[in-house]
Scaffold this motif. Sequence first.
Motif, PDB file in Angstrom:
ATOM      1  N   ASP A  35       9.170  -4.781 -16.648  1.00 54.33           N
ATOM      2  CA  ASP A  35      10.275  -3.278 -17.151  1.00 54.33           C
ATOM      3  C   ASP A  35      11.091  -2.881 -16.559  1.00 54.33           C
ATOM      4  OD1 ASP A  35       9.413  -3.518 -19.680  1.00 54.33           O
ATOM      5  OD2 ASP A  35       8.082  -1.982 -19.614  1.00 54.33           O
ATOM      6  N   ALA A  36      10.193  -2.059 -14.652  1.00 54.74           N
ATOM      7  CA  ALA A  36      11.106  -1.970 -13.444  1.00 54.74           C
ATOM      8  C   ALA A  36      11.465  -3.012 -12.868  1.00 54.74           C
ATOM      9  CB  ALA A  36      10.391  -0.879 -12.509  1.00 54.74           C
ATOM     10  N   GLN A  37      10.677  -4.402 -12.881  1.00 53.76           N
ATOM     11  CA  GLN A  37      11.092  -5.760 -12.088  1.00 53.76           C
ATOM     12  C   GLN A  37      10.554  -5.359 -10.594  1.00 53.76           C
ATOM     13  OE1 GLN A  37      13.060  -8.868 -12.668  1.00 53.76           O
ATOM     14  NE2 GLN A  37      11.699  -8.263 -14.657  1.00 53.76           N
ATOM     15  N   THR A  38       9.776  -4.887 -10.435  1.00 54.86           N
ATOM     16  CA  THR A  38       9.234  -4.335  -9.429  1.00 54.86           C
ATOM     17  C   THR A  38       7.869  -5.280  -8.617  1.00 54.86           C
ATOM     18  OG1 THR A  38       8.085  -2.317  -9.946  1.00 54.86           O
ATOM     19  CG2 THR A  38       9.998  -2.084  -9.372  1.00 54.86           C
ATOM     20  N   VAL A  39       7.376  -4.991  -7.737  1.00 58.03           N
ATOM     21  CA  VAL A  39       6.928  -6.182  -7.297  1.00 58.03           C
ATOM     22  C   VAL A  39       5.737  -4.894  -6.648  1.00 58.03           C
ATOM     23  CG1 VAL A  39       5.295  -7.824  -6.069  1.00 58.03           C
ATOM     24  CG2 VAL A  39       7.666  -8.172  -6.867  1.00 58.03           C
ATOM     25  N   PHE A  40       4.304  -4.616  -6.259  1.00 58.79           N
ATOM     26  CA  PHE A  40       3.289  -4.087  -5.513  1.00 58.79           C
ATOM     27  C   PHE A  40       2.106  -4.170  -5.195  1.00 58.79           C
ATOM     28  CE2 PHE A  40       1.096  -0.335  -5.510  1.00 58.79           C
ATOM     29  CZ  PHE A  40       1.252   0.480  -4.037  1.00 58.79           C
ATOM     30  N   LEU A  41       2.213  -4.457  -3.170  1.00 57.29           N
ATOM     31  CA  LEU A  41       0.727  -5.142  -2.851  1.00 57.29           C
ATOM     32  C   LEU A  41       0.114  -3.065  -2.791  1.00 57.29           C
ATOM     33  CD1 LEU A  41       2.157  -7.630  -0.711  1.00 57.29           C
ATOM     34  CD2 LEU A  41       1.571  -7.939  -2.811  1.00 57.29           C
ATOM     35  N   SER A  42      -0.753  -3.766  -3.926  1.00 52.50           N
ATOM     36  CA  SER A  42      -1.918  -2.589  -3.744  1.00 52.50           C
ATOM     37  C   SER A  42      -2.885  -1.665  -2.139  1.00 52.50           C
ATOM     38  CB  SER A  42      -2.120  -2.484  -4.961  1.00 52.50           C
ATOM     39  OG  SER A  42      -3.721  -3.823  -4.915  1.00 52.50           O
ATOM     40  N   GLU A  43      -2.642  -2.872  -1.570  1.00 50.96           N
ATOM     41  CA  GLU A  43      -3.226  -2.053   0.061  1.00 50.96           C
ATOM     42  C   GLU A  43      -2.918  -2.980   0.898  1.00 50.96           C
ATOM     43  OE1 GLU A  43      -7.697  -4.273  -0.037  1.00 50.96           O
ATOM     44  OE2 GLU A  43      -7.672  -3.907  -1.318  1.00 50.96           O
ATOM     45  N   PRO A  44      -2.933  -1.407   2.189  1.00 52.12           N
ATOM     46  CA  PRO A  44      -2.250  -1.780   2.843  1.00 52.12           C
ATOM     47  C   PRO A  44      -2.660  -2.757   3.383  1.00 52.12           C
ATOM     48  CG  PRO A  44      -3.028   0.715   2.765  1.00 52.12           C
ATOM     49  CD  PRO A  44      -3.616   0.148   1.811  1.00 52.12           C
ATOM     50  N   GLY A  45      -2.073  -3.647   4.328  1.00 53.02           N
ATOM     51  CA  GLY A  45      -1.515  -4.712   5.172  1.00 53.02           C
ATOM     52  C   GLY A  45      -1.951  -5.749   4.157  1.00 53.02           C
ATOM     53  N   MET A  46      -1.725  -5.793   3.627  1.00 50.47           N
ATOM     54  CA  MET A  46      -1.649  -7.188   2.865  1.00 50.47           C
ATOM     55  C   MET A  46      -0.560  -8.026   2.592  1.00 50.47           C
ATOM     56  SD  MET A  46      -3.127  -6.260  -1.545  1.00 50.47           S
ATOM     57  CE  MET A  46      -2.376  -7.946  -2.218  1.00 50.47           C
ATOM     58  N   ARG A  47      -0.705  -8.960   2.446  1.00 51.64           N
ATOM     59  CA  ARG A  47       1.119 -10.239   2.821  1.00 51.64           C
ATOM     60  C   ARG A  47       1.016 -10.989   1.592  1.00 51.64           C
ATOM     61  NH1 ARG A  47       2.852 -10.066   7.358  1.00 51.64           N
ATOM     62  NH2 ARG A  47       3.848 -11.910   7.895  1.00 51.64           N
TER      63      ARG A  47
ATOM     64  N   GLY B 207       1.033  -1.323  -0.367  1.00 50.90           N
ATOM     65  CA  GLY B 207       0.042   0.342  -0.167  1.00 50.90           C
ATOM     66  C   GLY B 207       0.586   1.320  -0.171  1.00 50.90           C
ATOM     67  N   ILE B 208       2.007   0.695   0.325  1.00 46.60           N
ATOM     68  CA  ILE B 208       3.245   2.585   0.361  1.00 46.60           C
ATOM     69  C   ILE B 208       3.818   2.960  -0.992  1.00 46.60           C
ATOM     70  CG2 ILE B 208       5.062   4.027   1.294  1.00 46.60           C
ATOM     71  CD1 ILE B 208       4.583   1.546   3.836  1.00 46.60           C
ATOM     72  N   LYS B 209       4.518   1.965  -1.656  1.00 48.16           N
ATOM     73  CA  LYS B 209       4.872   1.841  -3.066  1.00 48.16           C
ATOM     74  C   LYS B 209       5.505   0.476  -3.418  1.00 48.16           C
ATOM     75  CE  LYS B 209      10.150   2.177  -1.245  1.00 48.16           C
ATOM     76  NZ  LYS B 209      10.065   2.246   0.086  1.00 48.16           N
ATOM     77  N   PRO B 210       6.243   0.002  -4.649  1.00 50.62           N
ATOM     78  CA  PRO B 210       6.463  -0.473  -5.785  1.00 50.62           C
ATOM     79  C   PRO B 210       8.143  -1.225  -5.073  1.00 50.62           C
ATOM     80  CG  PRO B 210       5.885   0.692  -7.324  1.00 50.62           C
ATOM     81  CD  PRO B 210       5.588   1.536  -6.113  1.00 50.62           C
ATOM     82  N   VAL B 211       8.800  -2.891  -4.627  1.00 48.85           N
ATOM     83  CA  VAL B 211       9.844  -2.795  -4.614  1.00 48.85           C
ATOM     84  C   VAL B 211      10.228  -3.079  -5.695  1.00 48.85           C
ATOM     85  CG1 VAL B 211      11.155  -4.109  -2.381  1.00 48.85           C
ATOM     86  CG2 VAL B 211       8.934  -3.209  -1.920  1.00 48.85           C
ATOM     87  N   LYS B 212      12.070  -2.692  -5.832  1.00 47.48           N
ATOM     88  CA  LYS B 212      12.653  -3.527  -7.034  1.00 47.48           C
ATOM     89  C   LYS B 212      13.039  -4.950  -6.680  1.00 47.48           C
ATOM     90  CE  LYS B 212      16.405  -2.879 -10.338  1.00 47.48           C
ATOM     91  NZ  LYS B 212      15.134  -4.021 -11.628  1.00 47.48           N
ATOM     92  N   VAL B 213      12.448  -5.897  -6.491  1.00 49.73           N
ATOM     93  CA  VAL B 213      13.125  -7.624  -7.107  1.00 49.73           C
ATOM     94  C   VAL B 213      13.977  -7.790  -7.503  1.00 49.73           C
ATOM     95  CG1 VAL B 213      11.021  -7.886  -5.193  1.00 49.73           C
ATOM     96  CG2 VAL B 213      11.283  -8.274  -7.797  1.00 49.73           C
ATOM     97  N   SER B 214      15.138  -9.042  -7.232  1.00 53.33           N
ATOM     98  CA  SER B 214      15.865 -10.240  -8.147  1.00 53.33           C
ATOM     99  C   SER B 214      15.000 -10.913  -9.247  1.00 53.33           C
ATOM    100  CB  SER B 214      16.646 -11.021  -7.483  1.00 53.33           C
ATOM    101  OG  SER B 214      15.230 -12.009  -6.800  1.00 53.33           O
ATOM    102  N   PRO B 215      15.135 -10.947 -10.357  1.00 55.30           N
ATOM    103  CA  PRO B 215      14.351 -11.463 -11.226  1.00 55.30           C
ATOM    104  C   PRO B 215      14.045 -13.177 -11.077  1.00 55.30           C
ATOM    105  CG  PRO B 215      17.020 -11.130 -12.715  1.00 55.30           C
ATOM    106  CD  PRO B 215      16.704  -9.952 -11.180  1.00 55.30           C
TER     107      PRO B 215
END
Length: 319
Positions: free
Chosen positions: A143-155, A72-80
């Motif tokens: 493209d950016a290789q990011t993962v984002f959980l769109s809602e706060p509290g998501m796991r 719910g905050i921001k996308p995170v860059k992760v490994s391929p």
Amino acid sequence: MLSQGQLMHRDITVKKTLKLMGTRFEITVVAPNEEIGYLDIDEAVSEIERIEKMISSWDENSETSKVIKNAGIKPVKVSPEFFRLIERSIKISEITDGAFDITYASMDNIWKFDGSMDRMPSEEDIQKSISKIGYKKIILDPDAQTVFLSEPGMRIGFGAIGKGYAADKAKELLTSKQVKGGIINASGDLTTWGTKATGEKWLVGIANPLSKDKVFSWLPIVESSVATSGNYEKYITLNGKKYSHIIDPRTGYPTRGMNSVSVFAKQAELCDALATAVFIMGRDTGIHMINQMDGVEVVVVDSDNKIHKSSGIIFDTNQ
């Protein structure tokens, strides 16, 4: 006639059992001698530990934890590698209509299977916990290789796919090092390659949930994997009803009506995820889905202990 050299050299089987990823792993390899066998096993263990560091929900520095922290905050860059694992997880969610879903982890606090639960959770708590669930809420940017959980509290959690993935990666590493044959067994999720030291095929037996010494057996093809989801290991009884630890992420309630599901396929990762999905989907829907998939088979034991199977399974009655 065998030459002197061939007579002298016989491969042996080397085996080690240890605790990895919070569960029991048994690693078996076919090797020219014990020393090489144990070195091979150590390499497999390092690979499994590497994956655990990447996907563990308990490790604050894992990629999983970083993604959860930023829900719910921001996308995170992760490994391929991590990105691809999430991509494949989402694909399995699509195929199974959400019966398999790595965002199920927000429900971990609602149901407890450690003996501490004495009553059903409230409908309100269940609804609140499933409001955070939904694989469609995972936003991937290739493209950016990011993962984002769109809602706060998501796991997210890899409990239903991680062991299978680790087993596949350990096998991949050992086959790349020309280890002739072996089994990686992650407490019942196992993958095999090659043959035994004797040249015979590895056999996989499916335990009868009500009596462990009885086996419904099927001879797997070489290079095969199998994973079993069962309700006989972890469950609770409330108001005289048995509830398994496998929870339907779509309803928030534990599944009922099945004792065990064993899925066979090339990849342990797929077996692991689909065994959970079929358990949740139920006997008929689950078997119907598996029958549509190439190279995947299933054996289901229902709550009356009756066996059902997909169209490609042939029981070998001579075992």
